[in-house]
Design a protein around this motif. Structure first.
Motif, short mmCIF file in Angstrom:
data_model
loop_
_atom_site.label_atom_id
_atom_site.label_comp_id
_atom_site.label_asym_id
_atom_site.label_seq_id
_atom_site.Cartn_x
_atom_site.Cartn_y
_atom_site.Cartn_z
N ILE A 275 0.84 -1.25 -0.13
CA ILE A 275 0.07 -0.08 -0.04
C ILE A 275 0.81 1.29 -0.09
N HIS A 276 0.35 2.31 -0.10
CA HIS A 276 1.06 3.90 0.03
C HIS A 276 1.94 3.89 1.24
N HIS A 277 2.86 4.47 0.95
CA HIS A 277 3.98 4.36 2.12
C HIS A 277 4.33 3.32 3.12
N PHE A 278 4.25 1.96 2.17
CA PHE A 278 4.63 1.04 2.79
C PHE A 278 6.09 0.89 3.10
N TYR A 279 7.19 1.66 2.35
CA TYR A 279 8.42 1.72 2.93
C TYR A 279 8.62 2.44 4.37
N GLY A 280 7.77 3.34 4.91
CA GLY A 280 7.55 4.08 6.02
C GLY A 280 7.07 3.20 7.27
N LEU A 281 6.51 2.09 6.72
CA LEU A 281 5.36 1.40 7.87
C LEU A 281 6.07 -0.07 8.14
N THR A 282 7.14 -0.23 7.96
CA THR A 282 7.98 -1.59 8.05
C THR A 282 7.75 -2.33 9.57
N GLY A 283 7.58 -1.41 10.73
CA GLY A 283 7.51 -1.89 12.05
C GLY A 283 5.95 -2.51 12.06
N LEU A 284 4.95 -2.06 11.33
CA LEU A 284 3.61 -2.48 11.13
C LEU A 284 3.30 -3.42 10.04
#
Length: 318
Positions: A275-284
């Motif tokens: 999804i959008h912004h996956f690269y910033g959501l690696t902890g989730l």
């Protein structure tokens, strides 16, 4: 492939708590919501050196942050955060910039450009071009090799990165675009298919655009919509990453096609299930960690020169 199950769970959780009346959401609330999401995304990785620096903006100095994976000089990336030109800051993208610096083995200069609505279009564009030019000119001050300077950004920051790349052309080694916003007119199939419930809602983007570019300027203005930029032949090599379940997916793919047709070496990868912004959501979203690792490794290889761009316009898929 189907959407990643952890990403689906995250979207369901956010959908239960997000605003339903985006036109009434203030910039302050938008920023607070984005910051809260990024605090949930996990602790940032350790890095040998992270320090505040200043870079030139269009109307004065801008705060920035320098990430160094080692004490040795090396290639550099000037980075512009996402957030719809309204939200986002150095802290929301701290973990991402650390990961890029570590994974790519390059120095990252993350820039706090001026945000809307306090500073509407084209303030952020002017800042991005000025900041990128300043880092190139003062590369030695950041222990960056001036022959290996890249510009990058995600989402709205991707808009700024490719506009800076267009302004500075051959002075840059490459551009890195992560799920970039490239067209102010929501006309693609992915914008329609994922208009709601996929992290980046159409109503949210419309509100951000109203704050960023009030007065309904021409959406085909290439400084607002880089997809419509003429004369792309002088652009530096591009690494473009999109996500399968992102409203911005199709405009990223179209931009890759336009660059390739203009003779620019471009590599485009659409990350399945993301999804959008996956690269910033690696902890989730655990599966996003491997995707971000591949992004950083590709950036490092390109800056090191070990991954030859191939013939111009090859448009290779990663």
């Amino acid at each position: 492939m189907p959407i990643d199950p952890q990403a689906a769970r995250l979207m369901a959780m956010l959908g239960a708590s997000r605003p339903t009346d985006w036109p009434s959401v203030s910039a302050v609330e938008r920023r607070a919501g984005f910051a809260a999401l990024m605090r949930m995304a996990g602790a940032p990785p350790a890095l040998p050196s992270v320090r505040p620096v200043a870079v030139a903006g269009a109307e004065g100095p801008l705060e920035a942050r320098l990430y160094a994976p080692s004490r040795d000089p090396g290639p550099g990336l000037v980075y512009f955060h996402g957030g719809g030109f309204v939200a986002g800051d150095l802290d929301t993208h701290d973990a991402l910039c650390r990961s890029l610096a570590l994974g790519a083995g390059c120095r990252v200069v993350s820039v706090a450009y001026r945000l809307a609505p306090e500073h509407p279009f084209p303030a952020a564009v002017d800042d991005a071009e000025a900041a990128t030019a300043d880092v190139i000119a003062r590369a030695a001050a950041f222990d960056i090799d001036p022959a290996r300077v890249a510009v990058g950004g995600d989402s709205a920051g991707g808009t700024l990165a490719t506009l800076a790349a267009g302004a500075l052309g051959p002075r840059l080694a490459l551009q890195l675009l992560l799920c970039p916003v490239l067209d102010a007119a929501p006309a693609t199939a992915s914008r329609r298919s994922f208009a709601r419930g996929h992290l980046l809602d159409a109503a949210m983007m419309a509100r951000d655009l109203a704050d960023y570019a009030p007065g309904a300027p021409d959406p085909a203005d290439p400084r607002l919509s880089p997809l419509h930029r003429p004369g792309l032949a002088a652009m530096p090599r591009a690494l473009i990453h999109t996500a399968e379940f992102d409203p911005l997916r199709d405009e990223g793919a179209l931009y890759a096609e336009r660059l390739a047709a203009a003779g620019v070496a471009v590599e485009h990868r659409c990350h399945p299930g993301m999804i959008h912004h996956f690269y910033g959501l690696t902890g989730l979203v655990p599966a996003a960690r491997a995707a971000l690792g591949a992004i950083a490794a590709g950036l490092g290889a390109a800056l090191a020169g070990s991954d030859a761009p191939g013939r111009p316009g090859a448009g290779a898929a990663l």
